[in-house]
Scaffold this motif. Sequence first.
Motif, PDB file in Angstrom:
ATOM      1  N   ALA A 115      43.888 -23.779 -43.117  1.00 25.25           N
ATOM      2  CA  ALA A 115      43.586 -22.424 -42.648  1.00 25.25           C
ATOM      3  C   ALA A 115      42.187 -22.059 -43.122  1.00 25.25           C
ATOM      4  N   GLU A 116      41.616 -21.052 -42.498  1.00 25.39           N
ATOM      5  CA  GLU A 116      40.281 -20.593 -42.884  1.00 25.39           C
ATOM      6  C   GLU A 116      40.290 -20.157 -44.346  1.00 25.39           C
ATOM      7  N   LEU A 117      39.293 -20.625 -45.110  1.00 31.34           N
ATOM      8  CA  LEU A 117      39.184 -20.249 -46.512  1.00 31.34           C
ATOM      9  C   LEU A 117      38.380 -18.955 -46.642  1.00 31.34           C
ATOM     10  N   LYS A 122      36.045 -20.535 -51.008  1.00 31.34           N
ATOM     11  CA  LYS A 122      34.929 -21.456 -50.777  1.00 31.34           C
ATOM     12  C   LYS A 122      34.086 -21.595 -52.039  1.00 31.34           C
ATOM     13  N   LYS A 123      33.851 -20.475 -52.700  1.00 33.11           N
ATOM     14  CA  LYS A 123      33.078 -20.487 -53.953  1.00 33.11           C
ATOM     15  C   LYS A 123      33.813 -21.292 -55.022  1.00 33.11           C
ATOM     16  N   GLN A 124      35.133 -21.150 -55.097  1.00 28.40           N
ATOM     17  CA  GLN A 124      35.922 -21.913 -56.063  1.00 28.40           C
ATOM     18  C   GLN A 124      35.849 -23.406 -55.787  1.00 28.40           C
ATOM     19  N   VAL A 125      35.903 -23.772 -54.522  1.00 26.70           N
ATOM     20  CA  VAL A 125      35.784 -25.192 -54.156  1.00 26.70           C
ATOM     21  C   VAL A 125      34.421 -25.719 -54.602  1.00 26.70           C
ATOM     22  N   GLU A 126      33.365 -24.965 -54.309  1.00 28.42           N
ATOM     23  CA  GLU A 126      32.018 -25.383 -54.699  1.00 28.42           C
ATOM     24  C   GLU A 126      31.902 -25.514 -56.220  1.00 28.42           C
ATOM     25  N   SER A 143      35.665 -26.801 -42.444  1.00 25.60           N
ATOM     26  CA  SER A 143      36.302 -26.837 -41.134  1.00 25.60           C
ATOM     27  C   SER A 143      37.802 -26.643 -41.310  1.00 25.60           C
ATOM     28  N   VAL A 144      38.489 -26.360 -40.210  1.00 29.35           N
ATOM     29  CA  VAL A 144      39.920 -26.103 -40.242  1.00 29.35           C
ATOM     30  C   VAL A 144      40.635 -27.134 -39.368  1.00 29.35           C
ATOM     31  N   ASP A 145      41.722 -27.684 -39.899  1.00 29.49           N
ATOM     32  CA  ASP A 145      42.600 -28.589 -39.156  1.00 29.49           C
ATOM     33  C   ASP A 145      44.027 -28.181 -39.491  1.00 29.49           C
ATOM     34  N   GLU A 146      44.666 -27.468 -38.589  1.00 28.67           N
ATOM     35  CA  GLU A 146      46.001 -26.926 -38.837  1.00 28.67           C
ATOM     36  C   GLU A 146      47.039 -28.007 -39.078  1.00 28.67           C
TER      37      GLU A 146
END
Length: 182
Positions: A115-117, A122-126, A143-146
Amino acid sequence: MAKLIAKTYGEALFETALEKEKLDEMYEEVQGIQAVFSENPKLMKLFDHPNIIKEEKLQVVDAVFADRLSPEMTGFLRIVIEKGRQSELDGIFAWFIAKVKEYKRIGIAYVTSAAELSDRQKKQVEERLLATTAYEAFEIQFSVDEELIGGLVIRIGDRVVDSSIKSRLYEMRKDLMKIQLN
């Protein structure tokens, strides 16, 4: 052969940029040249046209780029055209950009989620990527892949970390298939 040409010329451009202490400037110039070629595809066709002599191609380089680029970059373009390697410019520039990013320790990551972050996620992933790698910065493409159902798939170069539920279910299925019922 094309990779060898791109590496050879890209390495020469990179070494020149380091030697002249113009790495950032030449990096920006390469990006500018790429933008000019993408906005004007006919210009690249002109450089590749077999019926146009090298002298005319060099005149075009001077007319289009001499006032806008450093002498080193203009000279580099002239050498590439003189050697008949203009069709390899995309590969040369891609190699140069990758080498600059490697030198500056900028990683390129591709993150796929179910799902969209949010911006916070996103900041946590970075932050997590910076903490677990030797890179000092990241360029991340999300990107998103359901079909992943949940979790993330992170690719940095040739390394992939797959924590998606889809892959976990696949692994469980493989394990269950191995079990023999008596």
